[in-house]
Design a protein around this motif. Structure first.
Motif, mmCIF file in Angstrom:
data_model
loop_
_atom_site.group_PDB
_atom_site.id
_atom_site.type_symbol
_atom_site.label_atom_id
_atom_site.label_comp_id
_atom_site.label_asym_id
_atom_site.label_seq_id
_atom_site.Cartn_x
_atom_site.Cartn_y
_atom_site.Cartn_z
ATOM 1 N N UNK A 181 0.840 -1.193 0.000
ATOM 2 C CA UNK A 181 0.000 0.000 0.000
ATOM 3 C C UNK A 181 0.873 1.240 0.000
ATOM 4 N N UNK A 182 0.533 2.187 -0.840
ATOM 5 C CA UNK A 182 1.178 3.499 -0.844
ATOM 6 C C UNK A 182 0.094 4.557 -0.771
ATOM 7 N N UNK A 183 0.099 5.342 0.309
ATOM 8 C CA UNK A 183 -0.793 6.482 0.449
ATOM 9 C C UNK A 183 0.058 7.732 0.319
ATOM 10 N N UNK A 184 -0.201 8.521 -0.699
ATOM 11 C CA UNK A 184 0.616 9.690 -0.989
ATOM 12 C C UNK A 184 -0.251 10.670 -1.775
ATOM 13 N N UNK A 185 0.355 11.579 -2.510
ATOM 14 C CA UNK A 185 -0.416 12.482 -3.352
ATOM 15 C C UNK A 185 -0.926 11.717 -4.576
ATOM 16 N N UNK A 186 -1.975 12.217 -5.239
ATOM 17 C CA UNK A 186 -2.448 11.537 -6.444
ATOM 18 C C UNK A 186 -1.360 11.359 -7.495
ATOM 19 N N UNK A 187 -0.521 12.372 -7.689
ATOM 20 C CA UNK A 187 0.540 12.248 -8.699
ATOM 21 C C UNK A 187 1.552 11.181 -8.304
ATOM 22 N N UNK A 188 1.902 11.104 -7.010
ATOM 23 C CA UNK A 188 2.867 10.102 -6.558
ATOM 24 C C UNK A 188 2.296 8.695 -6.672
ATOM 25 N N UNK A 189 1.014 8.535 -6.341
ATOM 26 C CA UNK A 189 0.393 7.217 -6.466
ATOM 27 C C UNK A 189 0.348 6.777 -7.929
ATOM 28 N N UNK A 190 0.027 7.689 -8.836
ATOM 29 C CA UNK A 190 0.005 7.345 -10.256
ATOM 30 C C UNK A 190 1.403 6.992 -10.753
ATOM 31 N N UNK A 191 2.419 7.722 -10.290
ATOM 32 C CA UNK A 191 3.794 7.395 -10.678
ATOM 33 C C UNK A 191 4.193 6.021 -10.150
ATOM 34 N N UNK A 192 3.766 5.708 -8.921
ATOM 35 C CA UNK A 192 4.064 4.395 -8.364
ATOM 36 C C UNK A 192 3.401 3.277 -9.132
ATOM 37 N N UNK A 193 2.153 3.501 -9.537
ATOM 38 C CA UNK A 193 1.468 2.469 -10.341
ATOM 39 C C UNK A 193 2.200 2.236 -11.654
ATOM 40 N N UNK A 194 2.644 3.310 -12.295
ATOM 41 C CA UNK A 194 3.366 3.163 -13.565
ATOM 42 C C UNK A 194 4.659 2.378 -13.364
ATOM 43 N N UNK A 195 5.372 2.631 -12.263
ATOM 44 C CA UNK A 195 6.608 1.900 -11.989
ATOM 45 C C UNK A 195 6.339 0.410 -11.793
ATOM 46 N N UNK A 196 5.309 0.081 -11.017
ATOM 47 C CA UNK A 196 5.007 -1.325 -10.747
ATOM 48 C C UNK A 196 4.542 -2.036 -12.019
#
Length: 284
Positions: A215-230
């Protein structure tokens, strides 16, 4: 002294087993020298150790269960508070073991409080449920606006090295994530009184020997960047709410741990700006 009469011996209550009730409290603050420990309390069987962090890494506390595991009726409570702008992490030096119960639940309750602009990592190693174990585990995370949380938890359904499966016992595992005083996400797993049947169901766990949540709770932009990385690395990930990234794995224990171990460094480096590595205790 005369022996008890036969009738008295037959009606005497069974002896009560000694139970362990551990607690750990940690409070971190941000200073010009970086994040430092301001409050510490621990009661057996929980102990908190502080391995020397790698250069440039934030402090990482290690929760140690000196009892070696939890039996039915044992309980652990953990409370972590991270002040504004601080960065810290919590891990464990080894897997937590939940032994076969004689009837009572083993209970684990964790509360994480992350204030404005702070970043907390909750990265314990896996929890192994022995056949016949009964675990009730509750996690509550409270994040202020601008706070970030990276959390991972893994469950192993039986002692994989012995070919054991969790056929009897019980599991209730609950998550509550609050942001800005509002409930942002809730989740629970309840395997009930016959976990083996549910774990083996083709529309449930499909016979998986382990499962993990990232789980990653962060800003919307950070969460979207994390999804792209995964996703670029071949991991399935979703954004159930703006600013909330979730990834899950099911399979055999070694494969699930391997996937989780590969995903964590991606988010640490690509989103949190930390080293692209696992906590040292995961690999030592």
């Amino acid at each position: 002294m005369d022996a008890l009469p036969e009738r008295a011996r037959m009606t005497a209550p069974l002896p009560r087993h000694q139970r362990a009730h551990g607690r750990a409290e940690l409070g971190f603050a941000h200073t010009p020298r970086g994040t430092v420990l301001r409050h510490l309390y621990h009661a057996a069987p929980l102990r908190v150790l502080f391995p020397t962090p790698e250069p440039g890494e934030p402090p990482m506390a290690a929760l140690v269960n000196v009892g070696g595991g939890l039996a039915g009726g044992d309980s652990l409570e953990v409370a972590v508070e991270l002040a504004a702008e601080g960065t810290a992490g919590i891990t464990t030096p080894a897997a937590e073991k939940i032994y076969r119960s004689l009837g009572d639940d083993s209970r684990i309750a964790t509360t994480l409080t992350v204030t404005e602009g702070a970043t907390l990592e909750w990265l314990p190693q896996e929890t192994i449920l022995f056949d016949g174990a009964r675990l009730a585990r509750r996690m509550e995370a409270r994040l202020a606006p601008g706070a970030r949380l990276l959390a991972a938890e893994m469950l192993v359904f039986g002692r994989a090295a012995r070919g054991e499966r969790l056929e009897s016992g019980a599991l209730f595992d609950s998550w509550r994530l609050w942001r800005g005083g509002r409930l942002d996400w809730a989740d629970a797993t309840d395997l009930g009184p016959a976990p083996g049947a549910r774990l083996g169901h083709r529309f449930g766990f499909g016979g998986a020997g382990a499962g993990a949540l990232l789980l990653l709770a962060a800003s919307p932009a950070e969460a979207e960047a994390g999804r792209a990385l995964l996703r670029a690395a071949g991991h399935a990930a979703t954004l159930p709410r703006p600013g909330l990234l979730l990834a899950r794995w099911l399979g055999e224990a070694m494969a699930v741990r391997g996937a989780l171990s590969a995903a964590l460094p991606l988010l640490r480096a690509g989103v949190l700006g930390l080293a692209p590595s696992l906590p040292r205790l995961w690999t030592s």
